[in-house]
Design a protein around this motif. Structure first.
Motif, PDB file in Angstrom:
ATOM      1  N   ILE A  82       0.972   4.313  10.298  1.00  0.00           N
ATOM      2  CA  ILE A  82       0.063   3.280   9.804  1.00  0.00           C
ATOM      3  C   ILE A  82      -0.464   2.401  10.937  1.00  0.00           C
ATOM      4  CG2 ILE A  82      -0.068   1.190   8.398  1.00  0.00           C
ATOM      5  CD1 ILE A  82       1.854   2.620   6.421  1.00  0.00           C
ATOM      6  N   ALA A  83       0.407   1.988  11.850  1.00  0.00           N
ATOM      7  CA  ALA A  83      -0.038   1.119  12.944  1.00  0.00           C
ATOM      8  C   ALA A  83      -1.092   1.802  13.794  1.00  0.00           C
ATOM      9  CB  ALA A  83       1.160   0.702  13.810  1.00  0.00           C
ATOM     10  N   ASP A  84      -0.892   3.084  14.084  1.00  0.00           N
ATOM     11  CA  ASP A  84      -1.873   3.822  14.880  1.00  0.00           C
ATOM     12  C   ASP A  84      -3.167   4.036  14.113  1.00  0.00           C
ATOM     13  OD1 ASP A  84      -0.333   3.990  17.142  1.00  0.00           O
ATOM     14  OD2 ASP A  84       0.519   5.940  16.645  1.00  0.00           O
ATOM     15  N   GLN A  85      -3.085   4.169  12.809  1.00  0.00           N
ATOM     16  CA  GLN A  85      -4.312   4.281  12.024  1.00  0.00           C
ATOM     17  C   GLN A  85      -5.095   2.969  12.065  1.00  0.00           C
ATOM     18  OE1 GLN A  85      -3.841   5.442   7.883  1.00  0.00           O
ATOM     19  NE2 GLN A  85      -5.974   6.095   7.773  1.00  0.00           N
ATOM     20  N   GLN A 105       0.416  -4.949   1.639  1.00  0.00           N
ATOM     21  CA  GLN A 105       0.951  -6.244   1.238  1.00  0.00           C
ATOM     22  C   GLN A 105       1.308  -7.099   2.450  1.00  0.00           C
ATOM     23  OE1 GLN A 105       1.251  -7.808  -1.597  1.00  0.00           O
ATOM     24  NE2 GLN A 105       2.488  -9.529  -0.855  1.00  0.00           N
ATOM     25  N   ASP A 106       1.850  -6.464   3.503  1.00  0.00           N
ATOM     26  CA  ASP A 106       2.283  -7.194   4.694  1.00  0.00           C
ATOM     27  C   ASP A 106       1.146  -7.491   5.667  1.00  0.00           C
ATOM     28  OD1 ASP A 106       4.835  -7.069   3.679  1.00  0.00           O
ATOM     29  OD2 ASP A 106       5.457  -5.377   4.930  1.00  0.00           O
ATOM     30  N   GLY A 107      -0.058  -7.010   5.379  1.00  0.00           N
ATOM     31  CA  GLY A 107      -1.192  -7.260   6.252  1.00  0.00           C
ATOM     32  C   GLY A 107      -1.208  -6.417   7.508  1.00  0.00           C
ATOM     33  N   GLU A 108      -0.426  -5.336   7.524  1.00  0.00           N
ATOM     34  CA  GLU A 108      -0.388  -4.454   8.691  1.00  0.00           C
ATOM     35  C   GLU A 108      -1.640  -3.588   8.786  1.00  0.00           C
ATOM     36  OE1 GLU A 108       3.174  -2.177   8.490  1.00  0.00           O
ATOM     37  OE2 GLU A 108       4.470  -3.940   8.315  1.00  0.00           O
ATOM     38  N   ALA A 109      -2.275  -3.357   7.659  1.00  0.00           N
ATOM     39  CA  ALA A 109      -3.500  -2.550   7.620  1.00  0.00           C
ATOM     40  C   ALA A 109      -4.242  -2.891   6.338  1.00  0.00           C
ATOM     41  CB  ALA A 109      -3.163  -1.064   7.660  1.00  0.00           C
ATOM     42  N   ASN A 110      -5.533  -2.594   6.335  1.00  0.00           N
ATOM     43  CA  ASN A 110      -6.360  -2.829   5.146  1.00  0.00           C
ATOM     44  C   ASN A 110      -6.882  -1.474   4.694  1.00  0.00           C
ATOM     45  OD1 ASN A 110      -7.650  -4.235   3.143  1.00  0.00           O
ATOM     46  ND2 ASN A 110      -9.366  -4.898   4.403  1.00  0.00           N
ATOM     47  N   LEU A 111      -6.225  -0.895   3.692  1.00  0.00           N
ATOM     48  CA  LEU A 111      -6.390   0.514   3.381  1.00  0.00           C
ATOM     49  C   LEU A 111      -7.023   0.788   2.021  1.00  0.00           C
ATOM     50  CD1 LEU A 111      -2.780   1.568   4.478  1.00  0.00           C
ATOM     51  CD2 LEU A 111      -4.876   1.848   5.831  1.00  0.00           C
ATOM     52  N   TYR A 112      -7.694   1.928   1.974  1.00  0.00           N
ATOM     53  CA  TYR A 112      -8.136   2.527   0.714  1.00  0.00           C
ATOM     54  C   TYR A 112      -7.313   3.783   0.459  1.00  0.00           C
ATOM     55  CZ  TYR A 112     -12.585  -0.017  -0.067  1.00  0.00           C
ATOM     56  OH  TYR A 112     -13.547  -0.946  -0.333  1.00  0.00           O
TER      57      TYR A 112
END
Length: 333
Positions: A82-85, A105-112
């Motif tokens: 996820i971090a690399d994405q 939820q943690d704001g690590e990524a904004n995903l669809y």
């Protein structure tokens, strides 16, 4: 009490599916249509049976047919990529929903979540031990070490649900996280761990290669027919590459339909995986398969009710806060 695994289900094999699934992906580069914003894609996917639709599309040349050159990277879990994405290293990833929802939820990524990958079927996810193990029942896992590929992910959720339904606290079991699936059978055999949480094809591989035996099937109770894995992009990537995403989705949906209707296609895809993930023909023949949702709708068409189940069980077993899955759906659910 050990369970007897269900070895797949009867599937319809079509001539088209067989032709598409034969062998590895075709040689050469795809010629991208003018509308494709990014023809060369870096895609990280967990090389488990949950991703069979993706591999049917990859090795069947379906992405190339849409003008896409997909460079596949095996992922230990969706949590590990996820971090690399989010940094743009990977364009698209595929893996378990729990890690994606936690990252959102943690704001690590904004995903669809733009496509569903798999829904669990009997025998496709389980807890495994060795035949000479002192662990012969779930109650014997108290205080024992169980290997898992990532902390508090989908496999943890499934195990926690089954443990709770059998009167055991998930906290009474020691989960050793971040153990790659291919390493778990050797860890079992050496006695470094007492049990392992294994999905297919690693489960059948462990049975045939190291003699592992199933302790319990995770497809039961509150998590019967549970949604396991899906495919995601960042929302920014989706905005910047709408035609690329549509092309990828079209090929993936075709792969999902093939995987859901042709056992031979799934077996071929699992045999074509790179080492150490690929399985032998003998192992492929005994895999317990998932089901692979496909819709025929536009990009982002998923079953919101089905995905809501993931959030509900996360709230029940890992204390997850209030969360709307609609925030991760392209069409808002």
């Amino acid at each position: 009490m050990r369970f007897r695994r269900v070895r797949g289900r009867a599937l319809l094999v079509t001539a088209t599916a067989l032709a598409l699934a034969a062998g590895c992906s075709s040689a050469g580069r795809a010629a991208a249509p003018p509308s494709i914003e990014k023809p060369d894609l870096n895609v990280a996917v967990v090389p488990a049976l949950d991703s069979a639709g993706f591999f049917a599309a990859l090795y069947g040349g379906l992405f190339k047919a849409e003008g896409l050159n997909v460079h596949f990277t095996p992922a230990t879990s969706s949590e590990t990529v996820i971090a690399d994405q989010a940094k743009g290293i990977y364009d698209i990833t595929g893996g378990n929903y729990v890690s994606y929802i936690q990252a959102q939820q943690d704001g690590e990524a904004n995903l669809y979540i733009f496509a569903e990958g798999s829904v669990m079927e009997p025998g496709s996810q389980g807890i495994y031990t060795m035949p000479d193990s002192k662990v012969t029942d779930l109650a014997d896992l108290k205080g024992k070490t169980v290997a898992i590929n990532a902390p508090k992910n989908i496999l943890y959720l499934l195990a926690a649900s089954v443990l709770a339904e059998h009167g055991l606290s998930p906290g009474s079991v020691k989960f050793a996280s971040n153990v790659p699936f291919p390493l778990m059978p050797a860890e079992l055999k050496s006695g470094a761990i007492s049990a392992a949480l294994l999905p297919e094809p690693f489960a059948s591989g462990a049975e045939m290669g190291q003699g592992a035996v199933p302790l319990i099937d995770l497809d039961q109770g509150a998590t019967t027919s549970f949604p396991i894995a899906g495919y995601v992009v960042t929302k920014q990537w989706a905005r910047e590459h709408p035609h690329t995403l549509a092309a990828f989705y079209k090929a993936l949906e075709e792969g999902q339909q093939i995987a859901d209707s042709s056992r031979v296609a799934v077996e071929n895809a699992m045999m074509d995986l790179p080492k150490p993930f690929g399985v032998s023909r003998q192992t492929a023949a005994v895999l317990a398969l998932d089901s692979y949702p496909f819709t025929g709708g536009p990009v982002g068409t998923v079953d919101k009710v089905r995905l809501d189940r993931v959030v509900n069980v996360m709230q029940q077993f890992i204390g997850f806060p209030s969360f709307s899955i609609s925030s991760m759906l392209m069409n808002g659910g």
